[in-house]
Design a protein around this motif. Structure first.
Motif, PDB file in Angstrom:
ATOM      1  N   LEU A 133       0.856  -1.187   0.000  1.00  0.00           N
ATOM      2  CA  LEU A 133       0.000   0.000   0.000  1.00  0.00           C
ATOM      3  C   LEU A 133       0.890   1.233   0.000  1.00  0.00           C
ATOM      4  O   LEU A 133       1.943   1.246   0.638  1.00  0.00           O
ATOM      5  CB  LEU A 133      -0.898   0.018   1.242  1.00  0.00           C
ATOM      6  N   PHE A 134       0.453   2.291  -0.705  1.00  0.00           N
ATOM      7  CA  PHE A 134       1.248   3.514  -0.725  1.00  0.00           C
ATOM      8  C   PHE A 134       0.347   4.723  -0.931  1.00  0.00           C
ATOM      9  O   PHE A 134      -0.781   4.600  -1.395  1.00  0.00           O
ATOM     10  CB  PHE A 134       2.337   3.458  -1.803  1.00  0.00           C
ATOM     11  N   GLY A 135       0.881   5.876  -0.587  1.00  0.00           N
ATOM     12  CA  GLY A 135       0.170   7.126  -0.814  1.00  0.00           C
ATOM     13  C   GLY A 135       0.458   8.135   0.282  1.00  0.00           C
ATOM     14  O   GLY A 135       0.945   7.795   1.362  1.00  0.00           O
ATOM     15  N   ALA A 136       0.145   9.384  -0.016  1.00  0.00           N
ATOM     16  CA  ALA A 136       0.425  10.483   0.900  1.00  0.00           C
ATOM     17  C   ALA A 136      -0.863  11.071   1.467  1.00  0.00           C
ATOM     18  O   ALA A 136      -1.904  11.058   0.815  1.00  0.00           O
ATOM     19  CB  ALA A 136       1.196  11.579   0.161  1.00  0.00           C
ATOM     20  N   SER A 137      -0.754  11.605   2.669  1.00  0.00           N
ATOM     21  CA  SER A 137      -1.845  12.312   3.329  1.00  0.00           C
ATOM     22  C   SER A 137      -3.036  11.377   3.531  1.00  0.00           C
ATOM     23  O   SER A 137      -2.901  10.330   4.161  1.00  0.00           O
ATOM     24  CB  SER A 137      -2.202  13.569   2.535  1.00  0.00           C
ATOM     25  N   TYR A 138      -4.192  11.710   2.994  1.00  0.00           N
ATOM     26  CA  TYR A 138      -5.380  10.863   3.157  1.00  0.00           C
ATOM     27  C   TYR A 138      -5.096   9.445   2.673  1.00  0.00           C
ATOM     28  O   TYR A 138      -5.544   8.468   3.281  1.00  0.00           O
ATOM     29  CB  TYR A 138      -6.539  11.473   2.370  1.00  0.00           C
ATOM     30  N   LEU A 139      -4.344   9.331   1.586  1.00  0.00           N
ATOM     31  CA  LEU A 139      -4.021   8.021   1.027  1.00  0.00           C
ATOM     32  C   LEU A 139      -3.121   7.229   1.975  1.00  0.00           C
ATOM     33  O   LEU A 139      -3.155   5.992   1.991  1.00  0.00           O
ATOM     34  CB  LEU A 139      -3.340   8.171  -0.334  1.00  0.00           C
ATOM     35  N   GLY A 140      -2.326   7.922   2.773  1.00  0.00           N
ATOM     36  CA  GLY A 140      -1.501   7.280   3.797  1.00  0.00           C
ATOM     37  C   GLY A 140      -2.324   6.846   4.991  1.00  0.00           C
ATOM     38  O   GLY A 140      -2.142   5.748   5.530  1.00  0.00           O
ATOM     39  N   ILE A 141      -3.243   7.694   5.417  1.00  0.00           N
ATOM     40  CA  ILE A 141      -4.116   7.357   6.543  1.00  0.00           C
ATOM     41  C   ILE A 141      -4.953   6.133   6.199  1.00  0.00           C
ATOM     42  O   ILE A 141      -5.145   5.232   7.028  1.00  0.00           O
ATOM     43  CB  ILE A 141      -5.003   8.565   6.905  1.00  0.00           C
ATOM     44  N   ASN A 142      -5.439   6.059   4.957  1.00  0.00           N
ATOM     45  CA  ASN A 142      -6.223   4.905   4.528  1.00  0.00           C
ATOM     46  C   ASN A 142      -5.439   3.597   4.675  1.00  0.00           C
ATOM     47  O   ASN A 142      -6.023   2.541   4.919  1.00  0.00           O
ATOM     48  CB  ASN A 142      -6.684   5.079   3.083  1.00  0.00           C
ATOM     49  N   GLN A 143      -4.120   3.661   4.528  1.00  0.00           N
ATOM     50  CA  GLN A 143      -3.305   2.455   4.686  1.00  0.00           C
ATOM     51  C   GLN A 143      -3.408   1.918   6.113  1.00  0.00           C
ATOM     52  O   GLN A 143      -3.554   0.713   6.329  1.00  0.00           O
ATOM     53  CB  GLN A 143      -1.847   2.754   4.359  1.00  0.00           C
ATOM     54  N   PHE A 144      -3.331   2.821   7.097  1.00  0.00           N
ATOM     55  CA  PHE A 144      -3.432   2.399   8.494  1.00  0.00           C
ATOM     56  C   PHE A 144      -4.812   1.809   8.790  1.00  0.00           C
ATOM     57  O   PHE A 144      -4.934   0.797   9.478  1.00  0.00           O
ATOM     58  CB  PHE A 144      -3.161   3.582   9.432  1.00  0.00           C
ATOM     59  N   LEU A 145      -5.858   2.465   8.266  1.00  0.00           N
ATOM     60  CA  LEU A 145      -7.212   1.958   8.477  1.00  0.00           C
ATOM     61  C   LEU A 145      -7.372   0.586   7.832  1.00  0.00           C
ATOM     62  O   LEU A 145      -7.995  -0.318   8.407  1.00  0.00           O
ATOM     63  CB  LEU A 145      -8.232   2.950   7.909  1.00  0.00           C
ATOM     64  N   THR A 146      -6.814   0.418   6.641  1.00  0.00           N
ATOM     65  CA  THR A 146      -6.930  -0.846   5.916  1.00  0.00           C
ATOM     66  C   THR A 146      -6.226  -1.985   6.646  1.00  0.00           C
ATOM     67  O   THR A 146      -6.817  -3.038   6.883  1.00  0.00           O
ATOM     68  CB  THR A 146      -6.375  -0.694   4.485  1.00  0.00           C
ATOM     69  N   VAL A 147      -4.963  -1.801   7.013  1.00  0.00           N
ATOM     70  CA  VAL A 147      -4.233  -2.903   7.654  1.00  0.00           C
ATOM     71  C   VAL A 147      -4.804  -3.225   9.032  1.00  0.00           C
ATOM     72  O   VAL A 147      -4.670  -4.350   9.500  1.00  0.00           O
ATOM     73  CB  VAL A 147      -2.698  -2.668   7.721  1.00  0.00           C
ATOM     74  N   GLY A 148      -5.469  -2.255   9.646  1.00  0.00           N
ATOM     75  CA  GLY A 148      -6.123  -2.516  10.922  1.00  0.00           C
ATOM     76  C   GLY A 148      -7.281  -3.494  10.805  1.00  0.00           C
ATOM     77  O   GLY A 148      -7.671  -4.121  11.788  1.00  0.00           O
ATOM     78  N   ARG A 149      -7.830  -3.637   9.607  1.00  0.00           N
ATOM     79  CA  ARG A 149      -8.942  -4.556   9.375  1.00  0.00           C
ATOM     80  C   ARG A 149      -8.487  -5.931   8.878  1.00  0.00           C
ATOM     81  O   ARG A 149      -9.277  -6.845   8.769  1.00  0.00           O
ATOM     82  CB  ARG A 149      -9.906  -3.993   8.326  1.00  0.00           C
ATOM     83  N   LEU A 150      -7.222  -6.061   8.553  1.00  0.00           N
ATOM     84  CA  LEU A 150      -6.714  -7.328   8.013  1.00  0.00           C
ATOM     85  C   LEU A 150      -6.079  -8.148   9.128  1.00  0.00           C
ATOM     86  O   LEU A 150      -5.495  -7.607  10.060  1.00  0.00           O
ATOM     87  CB  LEU A 150      -5.685  -7.052   6.911  1.00  0.00           C
ATOM     88  N   GLY A 151      -6.179  -9.452   9.034  1.00  0.00           N
ATOM     89  CA  GLY A 151      -5.631 -10.339  10.053  1.00  0.00           C
ATOM     90  C   GLY A 151      -4.160 -10.631   9.847  1.00  0.00           C
ATOM     91  O   GLY A 151      -3.507 -10.068   8.961  1.00  0.00           O
ATOM     92  N   PRO A 152      -3.643 -11.555  10.646  1.00  0.00           N
ATOM     93  CA  PRO A 152      -2.206 -11.861  10.593  1.00  0.00           C
ATOM     94  C   PRO A 152      -1.757 -12.503   9.285  1.00  0.00           C
ATOM     95  O   PRO A 152      -0.586 -12.445   8.955  1.00  0.00           O
ATOM     96  CB  PRO A 152      -1.999 -12.818  11.777  1.00  0.00           C
ATOM     97  N   ASP A 153      -2.659 -13.108   8.539  1.00  0.00           N
ATOM     98  CA  ASP A 153      -2.284 -13.722   7.261  1.00  0.00           C
ATOM     99  C   ASP A 153      -2.600 -12.808   6.092  1.00  0.00           C
ATOM    100  O   ASP A 153      -2.885 -13.258   4.987  1.00  0.00           O
ATOM    101  CB  ASP A 153      -3.015 -15.067   7.093  1.00  0.00           C
ATOM    102  N   SER A 154      -2.514 -11.527   6.320  1.00  0.00           N
ATOM    103  CA  SER A 154      -2.849 -10.522   5.314  1.00  0.00           C
ATOM    104  C   SER A 154      -1.935 -10.602   4.097  1.00  0.00           C
ATOM    105  O   SER A 154      -0.735 -10.868   4.226  1.00  0.00           O
ATOM    106  CB  SER A 154      -2.705  -9.138   5.944  1.00  0.00           C
TER     107      SER A 154
END
Length: 186
Positions: A145-166
């Motif tokens: 995942l990559f991106g700046a600003s809002y696109l960066g924040i979305n990365q944190f939100l996304t990985v927070g929803r994925l499990g250990p076998d992401s």
């Protein structure tokens, strides 16, 4: 016994072998482009609630024939509220053996639904987009995942929803918030 000395400076993985090679400081140069680029625009991706998000998918091609390259390739994913058409793709990586997916978040650009600033459903959508991207034809199952600003924040939100076998193996958030509440509300 003689002792091996450490390399002077770290290098980069070789695209052709995947092996890490070491280069003296200042001498590393990126591999040349090996592929052309094909675009599939506005590919529909249906979320669990039936909302259809739209993504542009960029894939490596054989520069001599223009046909899809065999792969498999890792996928780079970015999610934007600003309109994927305006953002476009960074084909530099596609030309060097990556696939790229640029998706409009819910309620923006060509995607359906209602937009909400950092709406929790965007995390669910991001996780679904990651899983979808990992299973694209010619993908190797690994997603960055990559991106700046809002696109960066979305990365944190996304990985927070994925499990250990992401499928996510790396994130590259640039100038994203340290504290979303304090960084956006004050």
């Amino acid at each position: 016994a003689a002792r091996a000395s450490a390399p002077a400076a770290p290098g980069a993985p070789s695209a052709s072998t995947g092996a890490i090679t070491w280069h003296p400081a200042g001498t590393w140069k990126p591999d040349p482009a090996r592929y052309g680029v094909a675009e599939q625009a506005n590919v529909p991706v249906t979320m669990s609630d039936g909302t259809v998000l739209r993504a542009d998918v960029y894939t490596p091609t054989d520069p001599a024939t223009g046909k899809e390259a065999a792969g498999p390739f890792p996928v780079l994913l970015t999610q934007t509220p600003y309109g994927k058409s305006a953002l476009g793709a960074d084909t530099y990586f596609v030309q060097r053996g990556y696939m790229e997916v640029v998706a409009d978040v819910r309620g923006t650009g060509d995607s359906e639904g209602t937009y909400g600033l950092f709406d929790p459903v965007q995390a669910d959508d991001g996780a679904a987009l990651v899983r979808w991207s990992a299973h694209l034809a010619h993908a190797d199952g690994k997603v960055g995942l990559f991106g700046a600003s809002y696109l960066g924040i979305n990365q944190f939100l996304t990985v927070g929803r994925l499990g250990p076998d992401s499928p996510v193996k790396a994130i590259f958030p640039v100038i994203s918030a340290n504290d979303i509440y304090r960084d956006t509300a004050f």
